[in-house]
Design an enzyme around this catalytic site. Structure first.
Site, PDB file in Angstrom:
ATOM      1  CG  ASP A  56      -2.073  -0.927   1.144  1.00  0.00           C
ATOM      2  OD1 ASP A  56      -2.086  -1.787   0.238  1.00  0.00           O
ATOM      3  OD2 ASP A  56      -2.981  -0.829   1.990  1.00  0.00           O
ATOM      4  CG  HIS A 208       1.949   0.042   4.603  1.00  0.00           C
ATOM      5  ND1 HIS A 208       1.568  -0.917   5.521  1.00  0.00           N
ATOM      6  CD2 HIS A 208       0.856   0.819   4.380  1.00  0.00           C
ATOM      7  CE1 HIS A 208       0.302  -0.709   5.857  1.00  0.00           C
ATOM      8  NE2 HIS A 208      -0.151   0.330   5.178  1.00  0.00           N
TER       9      HIS A 208
END
Length: 261
Positions: A56, A208
């Site tokens: 992400d 992430h």
């Protein structure tokens, strides 16, 4: 008022919208929109023995390294990207990174434009957050996203209605490496070790791409650990039964003065 309502009704009846500007005068159309149905929400994979690694908050400076690591291991991943978060999606470096990931066969999905909590926004603003990143991806990689991860994993029926109109499904996760909440490398690695030892039927991990430790330390460890357990690494679309990766694909655009954040 009636002219605006007619415009919304005509748009809804004619087709499900892929990329469009926010709906004007939204309030009278809310009930019509709800009748279109709610987007599906997936929080785990369905295909057995699969891992769908997701990343992400990019595109960011570590994306190329992640893509290269995945490629070296013959793994396909899924990147849920923002338009204007850590970097502007229209920067030359981020355009190159996204095109590199896409050309390598990795899935690019939407994480909305500015990583705002969609449940706090109006109908118009939800659409604005969605269509701006969709437009960017159509320009940059030449593909219209079919998958959207709502920032913070937060959604409500209004968000699902907007996603349904835009032909997008929502994707959450069933494992969190906790990199975004301050987990150390050792803590994230232990979480992956515990997960591997539990050996669930499939795994949909949240990572992430904006943390160097994730890209360069935790990810190689996770790949090695999960590979040792015999998992197959696939994209989100593949882990959900080989569903379409994108709605449509077309020629990539050429950057001009309109490509700005």
């Amino acid at each position: 008022m009636f002219g605006s309502f007619s415009f919304v009704l005509a748009a809804l009846v004619a087709a499900r919208i892929t990329v469009a500007a926010p709906t004007p005068d939204a309030e009278p159309a809310i009930e019509l929109i709800r009748r279109q149905g709610l987007a599906a929400v997936y929080s785990s994979c369905t295909e057995p023995n699969t891992v769908a690694l997701t990343f992400d908050d990019g595109p960011y400076i570590y994306e190329d390294g992640i893509v290269d690591l995945l490629d070296q291991n013959n793994i396909k991943g899924t990147f849920f990207v923002n338009g204007n978060n850590y970097d502007c999606i229209y920067d030359d470096s981020t355009i190159a990174s996204l095109r590199h990931a896409y050309a390598s066969g990795h899935l690019i999905g939407s994480h909305t434009w500015a990583h705002l909590d969609l449940t706090t926004l109006s109908w118009d603003d939800i659409h604005d957050q969605m269509w701006k990143v969709e437009l960017a991806l159509e320009r940059i990689i030449g593909a219209s996203p079919a998958w959207m991860r709502p920032p913070y994993g937060n959604y409500n029926d209004l968000v699902r209605s907007a996603a349904a109109i835009r032909n997008q499904s929502l994707v959450l996760w069933d494992f969190d490496s906790q990199d975004s909440v301050g987990a150390s490398v050792q803590q994230s690695e232990q979480l992956y070790t515990d997960l591997a030892n539990q050996h669930p039927n499939n795994i949909l991990p949240l990572n992430h791409e904006t943390y160097q430790t994730t890209a360069e330390q935790v990810l190689p460890f996770a790949i090695k650990t999960l590979k040792a357990k015999g998992y197959n690494f696939v994209t989100v679309a593949e882990c959900l039964g080989n569903m379409p990766a994108y709605h449509d694909t077309f020629a990539q655009g050429t950057k001009d003065s309109s490509w700005t954040c």
